[in-house]
Design a protein around this motif. Sequence first.
Motif, PDB file in Angstrom:
ATOM      1  N   LEU A  31       0.837  -1.187   0.000  1.00  0.00           N
ATOM      2  CA  LEU A  31       0.000   0.000   0.000  1.00  0.00           C
ATOM      3  C   LEU A  31       0.880   1.247   0.000  1.00  0.00           C
ATOM      4  O   LEU A  31       2.012   1.223   0.481  1.00  0.00           O
ATOM      5  CB  LEU A  31      -0.912   0.029   1.224  1.00  0.00           C
ATOM      6  CG  LEU A  31      -1.878  -1.141   1.401  1.00  0.00           C
ATOM      7  CD1 LEU A  31      -2.722  -0.925   2.660  1.00  0.00           C
ATOM      8  CD2 LEU A  31      -2.773  -1.311   0.175  1.00  0.00           C
ATOM      9  N   HIS A  32       0.340   2.329  -0.519  1.00  0.00           N
ATOM     10  CA  HIS A  32       1.072   3.590  -0.512  1.00  0.00           C
ATOM     11  C   HIS A  32       1.400   4.015   0.920  1.00  0.00           C
ATOM     12  O   HIS A  32       0.563   3.883   1.820  1.00  0.00           O
ATOM     13  CB  HIS A  32       0.239   4.703  -1.148  1.00  0.00           C
ATOM     14  CG  HIS A  32       0.189   4.668  -2.640  1.00  0.00           C
ATOM     15  ND1 HIS A  32       1.279   4.967  -3.423  1.00  0.00           N
ATOM     16  CD2 HIS A  32      -0.835   4.385  -3.487  1.00  0.00           C
ATOM     17  CE1 HIS A  32       0.935   4.865  -4.703  1.00  0.00           C
ATOM     18  NE2 HIS A  32      -0.328   4.515  -4.771  1.00  0.00           N
ATOM     19  N   PRO A  33       2.580   4.571   1.132  1.00  0.00           N
ATOM     20  CA  PRO A  33       2.835   5.240   2.415  1.00  0.00           C
ATOM     21  C   PRO A  33       2.077   6.561   2.448  1.00  0.00           C
ATOM     22  O   PRO A  33       1.684   7.095   1.399  1.00  0.00           O
ATOM     23  CB  PRO A  33       4.345   5.459   2.403  1.00  0.00           C
ATOM     24  CG  PRO A  33       4.694   5.562   0.944  1.00  0.00           C
ATOM     25  CD  PRO A  33       3.741   4.627   0.231  1.00  0.00           C
ATOM     26  N   CYS A  34       1.863   7.092   3.628  1.00  0.00           N
ATOM     27  CA  CYS A  34       1.154   8.365   3.772  1.00  0.00           C
ATOM     28  C   CYS A  34       1.738   9.105   4.969  1.00  0.00           C
ATOM     29  O   CYS A  34       1.656   8.623   6.101  1.00  0.00           O
ATOM     30  CB  CYS A  34      -0.340   8.123   3.975  1.00  0.00           C
ATOM     31  SG  CYS A  34      -1.338   9.619   4.108  1.00  0.00           S
ATOM     32  N   ASP A  35       2.352  10.258   4.717  1.00  0.00           N
ATOM     33  CA  ASP A  35       2.931  11.003   5.835  1.00  0.00           C
ATOM     34  C   ASP A  35       1.867  11.899   6.457  1.00  0.00           C
ATOM     35  O   ASP A  35       0.806  12.148   5.864  1.00  0.00           O
ATOM     36  CB  ASP A  35       4.159  11.802   5.396  1.00  0.00           C
ATOM     37  CG  ASP A  35       3.856  12.839   4.331  1.00  0.00           C
ATOM     38  OD1 ASP A  35       2.875  13.594   4.487  1.00  0.00           O
ATOM     39  OD2 ASP A  35       4.607  12.911   3.344  1.00  0.00           O
ATOM     40  N   PRO A  36       2.104  12.406   7.666  1.00  0.00           N
ATOM     41  CA  PRO A  36       1.091  13.198   8.370  1.00  0.00           C
ATOM     42  C   PRO A  36       0.601  14.405   7.591  1.00  0.00           C
ATOM     43  O   PRO A  36      -0.582  14.767   7.683  1.00  0.00           O
ATOM     44  CB  PRO A  36       1.811  13.616   9.663  1.00  0.00           C
ATOM     45  CG  PRO A  36       2.823  12.531   9.889  1.00  0.00           C
ATOM     46  CD  PRO A  36       3.294  12.143   8.517  1.00  0.00           C
ATOM     47  N   GLU A  37       1.481  15.038   6.822  1.00  0.00           N
ATOM     48  CA  GLU A  37       1.055  16.202   6.048  1.00  0.00           C
ATOM     49  C   GLU A  37       0.043  15.804   4.966  1.00  0.00           C
ATOM     50  O   GLU A  37      -0.910  16.525   4.686  1.00  0.00           O
ATOM     51  CB  GLU A  37       2.259  16.886   5.400  1.00  0.00           C
ATOM     52  CG  GLU A  37       3.194  17.583   6.374  1.00  0.00           C
ATOM     53  CD  GLU A  37       4.072  16.612   7.152  1.00  0.00           C
ATOM     54  OE1 GLU A  37       4.212  15.431   6.705  1.00  0.00           O
ATOM     55  OE2 GLU A  37       4.585  16.997   8.210  1.00  0.00           O
ATOM     56  N   GLN A  38       0.242  14.635   4.354  1.00  0.00           N
ATOM     57  CA  GLN A  38      -0.659  14.187   3.293  1.00  0.00           C
ATOM     58  C   GLN A  38      -2.055  13.871   3.828  1.00  0.00           C
ATOM     59  O   GLN A  38      -3.043  13.986   3.102  1.00  0.00           O
ATOM     60  CB  GLN A  38      -0.088  12.944   2.607  1.00  0.00           C
ATOM     61  CG  GLN A  38       1.145  13.206   1.753  1.00  0.00           C
ATOM     62  CD  GLN A  38       1.698  11.923   1.166  1.00  0.00           C
ATOM     63  OE1 GLN A  38       1.845  10.917   1.864  1.00  0.00           O
ATOM     64  NE2 GLN A  38       2.002  11.945  -0.119  1.00  0.00           N
ATOM     65  N   SER A  88      -5.636  16.769  -2.557  1.00  0.00           N
ATOM     66  CA  SER A  88      -5.177  16.718  -3.938  1.00  0.00           C
ATOM     67  C   SER A  88      -5.339  15.314  -4.527  1.00  0.00           C
ATOM     68  O   SER A  88      -5.307  14.313  -3.804  1.00  0.00           O
ATOM     69  CB  SER A  88      -3.702  17.124  -4.014  1.00  0.00           C
ATOM     70  OG  SER A  88      -2.897  16.164  -3.367  1.00  0.00           O
ATOM     71  N   PRO A  89      -5.500  15.228  -5.852  1.00  0.00           N
ATOM     72  CA  PRO A  89      -5.560  13.907  -6.490  1.00  0.00           C
ATOM     73  C   PRO A  89      -4.302  13.085  -6.233  1.00  0.00           C
ATOM     74  O   PRO A  89      -4.364  11.857  -6.142  1.00  0.00           O
ATOM     75  CB  PRO A  89      -5.708  14.253  -7.980  1.00  0.00           C
ATOM     76  CG  PRO A  89      -6.300  15.613  -8.011  1.00  0.00           C
ATOM     77  CD  PRO A  89      -5.725  16.328  -6.820  1.00  0.00           C
ATOM     78  N   GLU A  90      -3.150  13.756  -6.110  1.00  0.00           N
ATOM     79  CA  GLU A  90      -1.876  13.044  -5.908  1.00  0.00           C
ATOM     80  C   GLU A  90      -1.832  12.320  -4.571  1.00  0.00           C
ATOM     81  O   GLU A  90      -1.115  11.321  -4.426  1.00  0.00           O
ATOM     82  CB  GLU A  90      -0.712  14.022  -6.016  1.00  0.00           C
ATOM     83  CG  GLU A  90      -0.489  14.619  -7.396  1.00  0.00           C
ATOM     84  CD  GLU A  90      -1.490  15.699  -7.758  1.00  0.00           C
ATOM     85  OE1 GLU A  90      -1.616  16.017  -8.958  1.00  0.00           O
ATOM     86  OE2 GLU A  90      -2.151  16.236  -6.837  1.00  0.00           O
ATOM     87  N   THR A  91      -2.558  12.820  -3.575  1.00  0.00           N
ATOM     88  CA  THR A  91      -2.535  12.183  -2.253  1.00  0.00           C
ATOM     89  C   THR A  91      -3.733  11.272  -2.014  1.00  0.00           C
ATOM     90  O   THR A  91      -3.850  10.688  -0.937  1.00  0.00           O
ATOM     91  CB  THR A  91      -2.484  13.249  -1.143  1.00  0.00           C
ATOM     92  OG1 THR A  91      -3.685  14.049  -1.188  1.00  0.00           O
ATOM     93  CG2 THR A  91      -1.266  14.142  -1.286  1.00  0.00           C
TER      94      THR A  91
END
Length: 330
Positions: free
Chosen positions: A120-127, A132-135
């Motif tokens: 699965l994609h990682p996800c940082d706290p800012e994201q 946005s579509p990118e996140t």
Amino acid sequence: MPSFDTALFVGGTRFVGRHAVEAFRDAGYAVTTVSRGTHDDPFADRDGVDNYTGDRTVRADLAAARDAVEPDVVVDCVGLHPPEVRAATDVFADSRYVYVSSGSAYVPGDVPMREDETALHPCDPEQEAEDSPETYGPRKAECDRAVFAAAEAGVEAMAVRPMLVQGPHDYTERFGYWTNRVAEHDRVLVPGDGGSLLHRVSVRDLAAALLLVAEEGTPGEAYNAADRSAYTLDTSLDLIADALDTDVEVVTASERELAAHGVDPTAFPLYTPDPMLVSTEKLAALGWASTPPAESVAETARAHVDAGVTGPAGSLDRETEDAVLESLRG
């Protein structure tokens, strides 16, 4: 069989939720939707479906809906940010909780992508707080991890990962773009060789999957939802033409030929340069089956024509498409 009869939908008045509400209602559930009321409620005059006005980002609103309904099952259709899903799995800890995730949660690469193997994609706290579509994919992946964490804590929480969803009332109009092209024109431009392979799922089949997972799914598991028979972009156009009783000439154009007119392949809805496929074995093991493509495409195409759907904003305009088509005649 489980003895469930009350369902609460977080969301449920637009597309996926709309069809899922129908599926649960037809299965005998008393259904309540929680929504802000910013869109028309298609169930306003329907028996067996109530609405509770509330904002899913406000924990107190979710708790009030929970206390009013005491749901056996909760289906979360509109969880876009991990904090929202963490709150929901806590508020609804005494219910069966089904989260509508996305195939976008996967890191592309595996063909097919499998629930227990593909990263699965990682996800940082800012994201987590972005829109946005990118996140989108990273946020959905983190929401899934929130579901798994809740299950480890004892909540009967599960995730369903649909690939691209198509069907009546699809406000994204992505499939509607191609329906409009086939309905209105004899020649239709398709990027690449027409073999773009993006796995899809009928919205009615997804609704059936959500009901099945709610009743039979295993807490802590994710289930891919996609047609058991995948089909290419050019095949989609042929199926649309058959449904509308018309003919279509599919004209393909390479990236170089499109670039000569300032067109990027991503301007075409449903285009993917690499195959995007998922395994559906886990869902099938619960007894789920998908509608044959010819049938599901026909229903979708006719509904889009009746609704006057033309495609999403920013799609390739017909004037530019005609210029490309004309250049390819030589």
